[in-house]
Design an enzyme around this catalytic site. Structure first.
Site, mmCIF file in Angstrom:
data_model
loop_
_atom_site.group_PDB
_atom_site.id
_atom_site.type_symbol
_atom_site.label_atom_id
_atom_site.label_comp_id
_atom_site.label_asym_id
_atom_site.label_seq_id
_atom_site.Cartn_x
_atom_site.Cartn_y
_atom_site.Cartn_z
ATOM 1 C CE LYS A 83 -2.175 1.743 3.782
ATOM 2 N NZ LYS A 83 -1.800 3.328 3.600
ATOM 3 N NE ARG B 88 1.080 2.585 13.108
ATOM 4 C CZ ARG B 88 0.483 3.607 13.893
ATOM 5 N NH1 ARG B 88 0.710 4.487 14.466
ATOM 6 N NH2 ARG B 88 -1.060 3.653 13.605
ATOM 7 C CG ASP C 213 -4.663 4.411 1.460
ATOM 8 O OD1 ASP C 213 -6.171 4.724 1.419
ATOM 9 O OD2 ASP C 213 -4.137 4.277 2.639
ATOM 10 C CB THR D 185 -9.822 1.437 11.394
ATOM 11 O OG1 THR D 185 -8.481 2.123 11.084
ATOM 12 C CG2 THR D 185 -10.383 0.738 10.760
ATOM 13 C CE LYS E 97 -7.895 6.315 4.038
ATOM 14 N NZ LYS E 97 -6.318 6.183 3.887
ATOM 15 C CG ASP F 128 -12.360 17.882 -4.841
ATOM 16 O OD1 ASP F 128 -13.272 18.766 -5.273
ATOM 17 O OD2 ASP F 128 -11.294 18.133 -5.017
#
Length: 232
Positions: free
Chosen positions: A32, A211, A59, A119, A61, A64
């Site tokens: 990603k 992470r 990614d 999330t 997102k 608009d």
């Protein structure tokens, strides 16, 4: 379509990202590329990682007005990514425009998925700060159904919501789930989280893991642990 682990390469520069990927001499993880790395390095980092043999989830997102998103998706479709996304909150009209822009002249296109609620968003914050008074799971399902109605391939959602999304939108409607942590790891800034094994049980199609892999002492071992727990 089989399950897969997507590694979130949330690095601030090309050198750090490629140094991390150099750990993987046998596997070619699905990667990603998010805002941090893309804004630092631009489309060339996408091309370079793709040339190394990795699948890419871009990614960004997008959110608009429909025409702007359509034009942006037309540009992204030329990068040969495998998946990209937008915010479902942009409305069905925006999602339909995005799909039109993303589709190449030959009819091919990357997978397109919609973000329902991040999330990191709790129901309390959604009510207090966004003034959305419906229950969180009801909002997620409504956004998912809008995405399906617009012709998208799936949604980004919490792994805790994957089974409900499949029940509402069909088993072939993809659930891409961040918020993955090992049982013995830290939750940090995520709110709605679960483990790779539990995500498999619930029915996630893809898990996005950052992470716990990228900051691990042995990233390859952490990645293999995720794959073993999620894919089997």
């Amino acid at each position: 379509m089989g399950k897969d682990v997507i590694v979130a390469c949330d690095f601030g520069c090309k050198e750090d990202a490629l140094r991390f990927l150099d750990h993987f001499t046998e596997e070619k993880p699905y990667v990603k590329i998010g805002k941090e790395l893309y804004y630092a390095e631009g489309p060339d980092i996408v091309r370079e990682i793709k040339a190394r043999g990795h699948k890419i989830f871009l990614d960004l997102k997008l959110h608009d007005i429909p025409n702007t998103v359509k034009s942006a998706m037309a540009v992204l479709s030329r990068l040969d990514v495998d998946m990209c996304n937008l915010h479902a909150a942009g409305t069905v009209l925006m999602m339909e425009a995005a799909l039109e822009g993303l589709t190449r002249p030959d009819g091919t296109r990357p997978l397109l998925i919609a973000v329902t609620q991040l999330t990191s968003t709790s129901e309390e914050r959604m009510r207090r700060e966004l003034l959305i008074d419906r229950p969180l799971d009801e909002v997620v399902m409504h956004y998912a159904e809008n995405a399906r109605r617009a012709g998208l391939d799936g949604v980004v959602c919490s792994p805790l919501e994957a089974a409900e999304v499949h029940a509402a939108c069909g088993k072939n409607f993809l659930t891409v789930t961040p918020g993955i942590r090992f049982a013995d790891g830290q939750i940090e800034d995520q709110v709605r989280v679960t483990t790779p094994a539990r995500a498999k049980e619930i029915g996630s199609d893809y898990i996005v893991v950052g992470r716990p892999i990228t900051r691990a002492a042995d990233p390859v071992a952490a990645y293999r642990r995720c794959v073993n727990d999620f894919v089997g």
